[in-house]
Each structure stands twice: as structure tokens, then as C-alpha cells.
Design a protein around this motif. Structure first.
Motif: not given
Length: 274
Positions: A258-264
Motif C-alpha cells: 500500500p505505501d508504494e501504491v499510495n506514493e505512485l
């Protein structure tokens, strides 16, 4: 909240204030698969709208297959936006939700600020991805057969469904929902209308290009989709195109990373605001 669109009741989670983001889930999920993105987007100043598609979760589940044609889902999404008073929206879709978000962007480009496609790219790119993609898509043919597919998924306490959901953080919740025979069949309906067997070999539809800014995200441990099926989407986008490769995550990237997806997503949305 409950909204009635196109003669069907849909469950919709709406929260936050600011520019609107419509989050569209795929199979076999509900709006809950976006919980990490909802929190991050609301905190960043966005309003999120996350429906349960017809046939899923707490939304209505019509009995007739015709009610699940792709155009019905797209009309539902437009109707939800009308019901909550949104004229222009950012679209984020995963799995089947990506396909539906693309169709909405194609049919109503003036209403869409930007489009983020997670896991699933353009339908024509999917078909052009070759035998590797067809091999990964074997289950789509199985899902065409009423009763047979349901029995296969449910046998031995949903052993086959559990295997398909190996990387899904909410696998047990999905299995519990699918114990309802109506939910099991209505979830499969989108495959039966959206990918009839002939479209697994050739793509007979001539869709217009996607005109809005578009980002495609593919994850390296996705067991169901090839990278080519996403990167080939660039050939069908006339607006700005961005591709991101997410290392280490499986198909349900928004739950697994989720953190990586949210950043993108936040970076992409910031570039399409205004």
C-alpha cells in the motif's frame, strides 16, 4: 451510503474533501480493497468514492446475465458520480475495475482528469500479449461455464479459490462472501459477459484511444498478468502515458504494497489536478 442507479442499489463509500477520486475494484473484491488508499488520499486532501460493483459485496445482484454486460457497470459508475454531485473525477481501477475505468475514460473523456490502471492494461494490449498471457488466463475460459465454474471454485471448502487467492491479504474474507451461491455466481458474471471465449484469441472491438493522462502500474509477482499486457497499453493512449513497475508485489498490489501504491497514486494525481 446506498445509492440507486440504473434500477439497482449500490453500496458506496464516500469520504474526505477535495478533488474527487473514483476507486473501482475488480474480481473478487469490494470497495474494502481500497482502504489503504482511501486513508492516504483523504489525508492528502482528496475526496474518495469507492463503490461495490453490481454483483459484489453489499450491492445488488441481479439474476439475469444480461444485467452484467460491461456497459451496465460503466453506466453505474457514471450514475454514482451523478448521485454524489461530481462532474470531473480522477479514476483509479484495479483488475476488472481498471477495464471499467478505461471504458469510462474513453466514453466520457471530458469528465476524467486522469486514469490510473493497476494490474490490467488496455483490452487490446491484453490480447496482443501473446501465448504467455493466454496461458496465465486459463481460468477465464473455465469461468464461462455456469455451475461448473461455481462447483470448481467451491469444492473441498473452496480449495481452488483459496489457491487463486494465495497472495490476497483478505482471502478468508473473500471465501466467506463466496459461500453465498448468489454472490459466487454474480461475481463470475463479469467474466461471462466481458471475455467470451472468442475474445481470448482476437479482440473484435475497435475502441477509441484513451485521451486522458494515464498511468499503468504492473507488479512483478502478478500470477495472472504479463508485463507486456500493461506496457502495450501505451499504443492505445493519445494522452500523456506513464508506466511504473512495482517490484515484489503480487496481483493485489494495493493491499500487498500500500505505501508504494499510495506514493505512485499521489504523485500521479498531483500531476493531473487542475
Amino acid at each position: 451510503m446506498r445509492v440507486n442507479v440504473n434500477d439497482i442499489d449500490l453500496e458506496v463509500q464516500v469520504s474526505g474533501e477535495g478533488p474527487a477520486v473514483l476507486l473501482v475494484h475488480g474480481y473478487p473484491d469490494t470497495h474494502a480493497c481500497w482502504r489503504h488508499q482511501v486513508a492516504a488520499l483523504n489525508a492528502a486532501g482528496y475526496r474518495t468514492i469507492a463503490p461495490d460493483l453490481r454483483g459484489f459485496g453489499a450491492s445488488g445482484k441481479p439474476a439475469d446475465l444480461k444485467s452484467y454486460e460491461l456497459g451496465q457497470y460503466v453506466a453505474d459508475l457514471s450514475g454514482v458520480l451523478d448521485q454524489v454531485g461530481v462532474e470531473r473525477v480522477h479514476l483509479v481501477g484495479h483488475d476488472w475495475g481498471s477495464t471499467l475505468a478505461q471504458l469510462l475514460a474513453i466514453t466520457a473523456p471530458d469528465r476524467v482528469a486522469g486514469l490510473a490502471c493497476l494490474s490490467v492494461g488496455h483490452p487490446a494490449a491484453f490480447r496482443a500479449a501473446g501465448w504467455e498471457q493466454r496461458e496465465k488466463s486459463w481460468y477465464m475460459l473455465l469461468f464461462q461455464f455456469p455451475d461448473i465454474a461455481e462447483r470448481w471454485l467451491a469444492q473441498d471448502d473452496f480449495r481452488n479459490l483459496r489457491e487463486m487467492l494465495t497472495e490476497h491479504p483478505d482471502a478468508e474474507e473473500v471465501v466467506e462472501r463466496m459461500r453465498d451461491p448468489q454472490a459466487l455466481s454474480s461475481g463470475l458474471a463479469i467474466y461471462r459477459t466481458g471475455v467470451p471465449p472468442e475474445t481470448l484469441v482476437t479482440w473484435p472491438y475497435d475502441l477509441p484511444a484513451i485521451q486522458v493522462p494515464t498511468m499503468g502500474v504492473w507488479s512483478t509477482r502478478d500470477r495472472f498478468l504479463t508485463e507486456r499486457a500493461m506496457t502495450g497499453t501505451a499504443e492505445h493512449v493519445t494522452g500523456p502515458w506513464r508506466y511504473e513497475r512495482l517490484d515484489g508485489a503480487g496481483h493485489w498490489m494495493q493491499l500487498e504494497a500500500p505505501d508504494e501504491v499510495n506514493e505512485l497514486l499521489l504523485g500521479f494525481l498531483a500531476g493531473t489536478d487542475g
